[in-house]
Design a protein around this motif. Structure first.
Motif, mmCIF file in Angstrom:
data_model
loop_
_atom_site.group_PDB
_atom_site.id
_atom_site.type_symbol
_atom_site.label_atom_id
_atom_site.label_comp_id
_atom_site.label_asym_id
_atom_site.label_seq_id
_atom_site.Cartn_x
_atom_site.Cartn_y
_atom_site.Cartn_z
ATOM 1 N N TYR A 18 -47.625 23.634 32.158
ATOM 2 C CA TYR A 18 -46.888 22.580 31.466
ATOM 3 C C TYR A 18 -45.719 23.218 30.724
ATOM 4 O O TYR A 18 -44.665 22.631 30.568
ATOM 5 C CB TYR A 18 -47.824 21.864 30.504
ATOM 6 N N GLY A 19 -45.938 24.446 30.281
ATOM 7 C CA GLY A 19 -44.893 25.142 29.558
ATOM 8 C C GLY A 19 -45.251 26.587 29.307
ATOM 9 O O GLY A 19 -46.307 27.075 29.699
ATOM 10 N N ILE A 20 -44.328 27.260 28.655
ATOM 11 C CA ILE A 20 -44.522 28.654 28.283
ATOM 12 C C ILE A 20 -44.017 28.831 26.858
ATOM 13 O O ILE A 20 -43.008 28.244 26.469
ATOM 14 C CB ILE A 20 -43.800 29.603 29.259
ATOM 15 N N MET A 36 -52.471 21.950 26.330
ATOM 16 C CA MET A 36 -52.106 23.033 25.404
ATOM 17 C C MET A 36 -53.166 24.138 25.419
ATOM 18 O O MET A 36 -53.503 24.723 24.397
ATOM 19 C CB MET A 36 -51.917 22.522 23.970
ATOM 20 N N ASN A 37 -53.682 24.408 26.603
ATOM 21 C CA ASN A 37 -54.739 25.383 26.768
ATOM 22 C C ASN A 37 -54.361 26.337 27.891
ATOM 23 O O ASN A 37 -53.374 26.126 28.589
ATOM 24 C CB ASN A 37 -56.047 24.660 27.107
ATOM 25 N N LEU A 38 -55.170 27.372 28.074
ATOM 26 C CA LEU A 38 -54.949 28.284 29.182
ATOM 27 C C LEU A 38 -55.117 27.541 30.496
ATOM 28 O O LEU A 38 -55.866 26.566 30.578
ATOM 29 C CB LEU A 38 -55.933 29.450 29.109
ATOM 30 N N LEU A 39 -54.438 27.985 31.535
ATOM 31 C CA LEU A 39 -54.509 27.331 32.837
ATOM 32 C C LEU A 39 -55.955 27.254 33.310
ATOM 33 O O LEU A 39 -56.721 28.195 33.169
ATOM 34 C CB LEU A 39 -53.662 28.078 33.859
ATOM 35 N N GLY A 40 -56.324 26.115 33.845
ATOM 36 C CA GLY A 40 -57.659 25.895 34.360
ATOM 37 C C GLY A 40 -58.623 25.306 33.360
ATOM 38 O O GLY A 40 -59.716 24.888 33.715
ATOM 39 N N GLY A 42 -59.489 22.323 30.783
ATOM 40 C CA GLY A 42 -59.112 20.945 30.506
ATOM 41 C C GLY A 42 -59.417 20.473 29.095
ATOM 42 O O GLY A 42 -59.164 19.334 28.759
ATOM 43 N N THR A 43 -59.962 21.358 28.255
ATOM 44 C CA THR A 43 -60.294 20.983 26.887
ATOM 45 C C THR A 43 -59.042 21.063 26.016
ATOM 46 O O THR A 43 -58.377 22.093 26.000
ATOM 47 C CB THR A 43 -61.368 21.937 26.316
ATOM 48 N N PRO A 44 -58.715 20.014 25.286
ATOM 49 C CA PRO A 44 -57.539 20.078 24.400
ATOM 50 C C PRO A 44 -57.662 21.231 23.409
ATOM 51 O O PRO A 44 -58.751 21.547 22.935
ATOM 52 C CB PRO A 44 -57.550 18.727 23.682
ATOM 53 N N CYS A 45 -56.545 21.867 23.125
ATOM 54 C CA CYS A 45 -56.544 23.079 22.311
ATOM 55 C C CYS A 45 -55.309 23.095 21.415
ATOM 56 O O CYS A 45 -54.479 22.207 21.468
ATOM 57 C CB CYS A 45 -56.555 24.287 23.240
ATOM 58 N N ASN A 46 -55.193 24.126 20.633
ATOM 59 C CA ASN A 46 -54.041 24.361 19.781
ATOM 60 C C ASN A 46 -53.267 25.538 20.356
ATOM 61 O O ASN A 46 -53.821 26.630 20.523
ATOM 62 C CB ASN A 46 -54.509 24.665 18.354
ATOM 63 N N LEU A 47 -52.029 25.337 20.646
ATOM 64 C CA LEU A 47 -51.190 26.360 21.274
ATOM 65 C C LEU A 47 -51.142 27.637 20.449
ATOM 66 O O LEU A 47 -51.076 28.735 20.999
ATOM 67 C CB LEU A 47 -49.786 25.789 21.480
ATOM 68 N N ASP A 48 -51.201 27.527 19.141
ATOM 69 C CA ASP A 48 -51.126 28.710 18.275
ATOM 70 C C ASP A 48 -52.326 29.639 18.431
ATOM 71 O O ASP A 48 -52.249 30.812 18.064
ATOM 72 C CB ASP A 48 -51.003 28.285 16.809
ATOM 73 N N SER A 49 -53.436 29.141 18.965
ATOM 74 C CA SER A 49 -54.638 29.960 19.089
ATOM 75 C C SER A 49 -54.730 30.696 20.426
ATOM 76 O O SER A 49 -55.659 31.480 20.619
ATOM 77 C CB SER A 49 -55.885 29.092 18.893
ATOM 78 N N LEU A 50 -53.797 30.484 21.324
ATOM 79 C CA LEU A 50 -53.862 31.122 22.639
ATOM 80 C C LEU A 50 -53.373 32.565 22.571
ATOM 81 O O LEU A 50 -52.436 32.878 21.835
ATOM 82 C CB LEU A 50 -53.030 30.333 23.647
ATOM 83 N N PRO A 51 -53.990 33.471 23.338
ATOM 84 C CA PRO A 51 -53.612 34.890 23.286
ATOM 85 C C PRO A 51 -52.281 35.157 24.007
ATOM 86 O O PRO A 51 -52.015 34.611 25.071
ATOM 87 C CB PRO A 51 -54.768 35.586 24.014
ATOM 88 N N LEU A 52 -51.463 36.002 23.400
ATOM 89 C CA LEU A 52 -50.181 36.383 23.989
ATOM 90 C C LEU A 52 -50.376 37.473 25.030
ATOM 91 O O LEU A 52 -51.210 38.358 24.864
ATOM 92 C CB LEU A 52 -49.229 36.924 22.916
ATOM 93 N N GLU A 53 -49.588 37.398 26.094
ATOM 94 C CA GLU A 53 -49.490 38.489 27.051
ATOM 95 C C GLU A 53 -48.199 39.227 26.715
ATOM 96 O O GLU A 53 -47.141 38.616 26.566
ATOM 97 C CB GLU A 53 -49.423 37.961 28.481
ATOM 98 N N ILE A 54 -48.259 40.526 26.610
ATOM 99 C CA ILE A 54 -47.108 41.328 26.225
ATOM 100 C C ILE A 54 -46.265 41.620 27.473
ATOM 101 O O ILE A 54 -46.794 41.951 28.531
ATOM 102 C CB ILE A 54 -47.560 42.654 25.573
#
Length: 114
Positions: A18-20, A36-40, A42-54
């Protein structure tokens, strides 16, 4: 036939980007789905809690339907409610083509299937 379209629409919302989010301060990114979750997922999430890839952010294309900048954070959205290719009955191929115009260069830059 409606069942297949419904499944494809659900898979699009959970398994396709949906976005990056680009974090220039921490030099990382996270790709997220419509929930607003990791791909795959379907549970709604908070974008701020997702881990960054460097990675090197300069290589990532910065184009999308909507771009929101907030300090060192840039959120790029590849579609919205009006440009979602799976709204209504069936697939809108023109909207899907526009979506893929954003995803293809991103997949090449990240060297992964999106």
């Amino acid at each position: 036939m409606e069942n297949y379209i419904s499944k494809a629409a659900d898979a699009f919302l959970t398994s396709r980007p949906y976005g990056i989010r680009l974090d220039f301060k921490h030099k990382g990114f996270v790709i997220f789905n419509h929930h607003m979750n990791l791909l795959g997922n379907g549970t709604p999430c908070n974008l701020d809690s997702l881990p960054l890839e460097i990675c090197t952010l300069e290589d990532i294309p910065q184009a999308g339907e909507r771009i929101i900048k907030n300090g060192d954070i840039m959120d790029i959205f590849f579609y919205d409610e009006t440009s979602n290719p799976y709204t209504g009955y069936g697939v809108n191929l023109e909207k899907l083509k526009t979506y893929n115009k954003y995803i293809y260069p991103l997949a090449l830059a990240l060297n992964r299937t999106l």
